[in-house]
Design a protein around this motif. Structure first.
Motif, PDB file in Angstrom:
ATOM      1  N   THR A 161       1.050  -1.280   0.283  1.00 35.61           N
ATOM      2  CA  THR A 161      -0.165   0.463   0.256  1.00 35.61           C
ATOM      3  C   THR A 161       1.326   0.972  -0.256  1.00 35.61           C
ATOM      4  OG1 THR A 161      -0.617   0.762   2.380  1.00 35.61           O
ATOM      5  CG2 THR A 161      -1.992  -1.303   1.192  1.00 35.61           C
ATOM      6  N   GLY A 198     -12.368   3.685  -4.507  1.00 34.71           N
ATOM      7  CA  GLY A 198     -12.088   1.821  -3.896  1.00 34.71           C
ATOM      8  C   GLY A 198     -12.041   1.857  -2.392  1.00 34.71           C
ATOM      9  N   ARG A 199     -11.762   2.674  -2.137  1.00 32.89           N
ATOM     10  CA  ARG A 199     -10.637   2.446  -1.160  1.00 32.89           C
ATOM     11  C   ARG A 199     -11.888   2.911   0.022  1.00 32.89           C
ATOM     12  NH1 ARG A 199      -4.757   5.592  -1.922  1.00 32.89           N
ATOM     13  NH2 ARG A 199      -4.164   3.626  -2.203  1.00 32.89           N
ATOM     14  N   GLU A 200     -12.576   3.954  -0.893  1.00 34.87           N
ATOM     15  CA  GLU A 200     -13.470   4.691   0.641  1.00 34.87           C
ATOM     16  C   GLU A 200     -15.281   3.981   0.338  1.00 34.87           C
ATOM     17  OE1 GLU A 200     -14.016   8.701  -0.215  1.00 34.87           O
ATOM     18  OE2 GLU A 200     -11.972   9.468   0.436  1.00 34.87           O
ATOM     19  N   CYS A 213     -16.175   2.009  -2.905  1.00 39.40           N
ATOM     20  CA  CYS A 213     -16.160   0.503  -3.826  1.00 39.40           C
ATOM     21  C   CYS A 213     -14.786  -0.622  -3.017  1.00 39.40           C
ATOM     22  CB  CYS A 213     -16.256   0.335  -4.942  1.00 39.40           C
ATOM     23  SG  CYS A 213     -17.784  -0.165  -5.922  1.00 39.40           S
ATOM     24  N   SER A 214     -14.871  -1.260  -1.776  1.00 40.14           N
ATOM     25  CA  SER A 214     -13.621  -2.116  -2.017  1.00 40.14           C
ATOM     26  C   SER A 214     -14.039  -3.829  -2.541  1.00 40.14           C
ATOM     27  CB  SER A 214     -13.831  -1.866  -0.297  1.00 40.14           C
ATOM     28  OG  SER A 214     -14.561  -2.474   1.031  1.00 40.14           O
ATOM     29  N   HIS A 238      -7.283  -1.947  -8.169  1.00 44.74           N
ATOM     30  CA  HIS A 238      -9.463  -0.579  -7.464  1.00 44.74           C
ATOM     31  C   HIS A 238      -9.892  -1.021  -8.185  1.00 44.74           C
ATOM     32  CE1 HIS A 238      -8.775   0.117  -3.118  1.00 44.74           C
ATOM     33  NE2 HIS A 238      -7.964  -0.392  -3.800  1.00 44.74           N
TER      34      HIS A 238
END
Length: 277
Positions: A67, A234-236, A238-239, A190
């Motif tokens: 990350t 994607g992090r906030e 749509c994981s 993502h």
């Protein structure tokens, strides 16, 4: 539009460009462009380019299989030791060439320097090999930077992909963040997940096929922002395992634009889109 770039949108970082790029969903010509423009209403929009090409390549190698949260400190430590700010490995020379410094680096010492990024033995060897090639073929970081910025994009991408440990995403990130090339949409995990989940590309599409769909359907000037914005989205929202829509459809700002491929709110199941084919 927000006045400041969100702190988590770090793929471009504060050095990734500086010009705001306004997007309007009402004038979008494709569904993919509409989604990117909607993301432009959520996140600070900008155009990209201007990063040093070799440093960008090194930074992207450090970020592989990890990350940004852990690769960023490794990058900072590497630059402090080997960069042109006069670190110890440069002998205090503020005009030192990063590629030359890393080409001559002691591998165990470099590995220790970047240890926070994980896979540090493999990455340190890869960085040294890349630095040596760039010194041999381009005379150092300035020559490589000129090649990335001014060379034929297809030739630059092909050359990057021929380098040890450089895959499509790494090559595209260098083209985007260093070369400022329009029409380049790097695909990470993502972007790969979200694009197929939303139905913007076939559910079974690999990373390269997703890239082809996005670069076809998103205007060139918006591809760079689309990449960084999808990562943040994607992090906030749509994981991989718990997308926001799973429990509450209204919790996702793009709910009305998504096909929810592989997401089953009724049962609570979430699978990779490829498993629905």
């Amino acid at each position: 539009m927000r006045d400041e770039e969100p702190a988590e949108n770090i793929s471009g970082g504060t050095a990734g460009g500086g010009q705001s790029a306004p997007f309007d969903p009402e004038t979008a010509g494709t569904r993919a462009e509409t989604i990117v423009d909607r993301l432009g209403e959520l996140y600070w929009t900008k155009t990209y380019g201007g990063r040093d090409a070799f440093e960008c390549l090194v930074r992207t190698v450090l970020s592989q299989n990890t990350t940004d949260k852990v690769s960023q400190p490794a990058h900072d430590e590497l630059m402090a030791r080997y960069g042109s700010d006069g670190g110890p490995a440069s002998g205090g020379d503020t005009d030192a060439d990063l590629a030359r410094a890393l080409a001559d680096a002691d591998q165990p010492e470099l590995a220790e320097t970047i240890s926070s990024a994980g896979l540090y033995n493999q990455k340190s060897k890869r960085i040294i090999t890349l630095a040596q090639r760039i010194c041999e073929e381009y005379g150092g970081e300035d020559g490589f930077d000129e090649f990335v910025r001014e060379g034929d994009p297809d030739e630059v991408r092909s050359t990057l992909l021929d380098m040890n440990g450089v895959g499509p995403k790494t090559a595209d990130c260098v083209l985007l963040f260093a070369g400022g090339r329009g029409g380049v949409f790097p695909v990470d995990t993502h972007v790969h997940r979200i694009t197929r989940r939303m139905g913007l590309a076939p559910a079974e599409a690999d990373h390269e096929t997703v890239r082809e769909y996005l670069e076809r359907d998103v205007p060139a000037a918006k591809c760079g922002f689309g990449h960084t914005a999808m990562i943040q989205f994607g992090r906030e929202y749509c994981s991989a395992r718990k997308p926001a829509c799973l429990d509450d459809p209204d919790a996702c700002p793009l709910a009305g634009h998504c096909d929810q491929v592989g997401v089953y709110p009724a049962s609570g199941d979430v699978v990779d889109p490829s498993e629905t084919v």
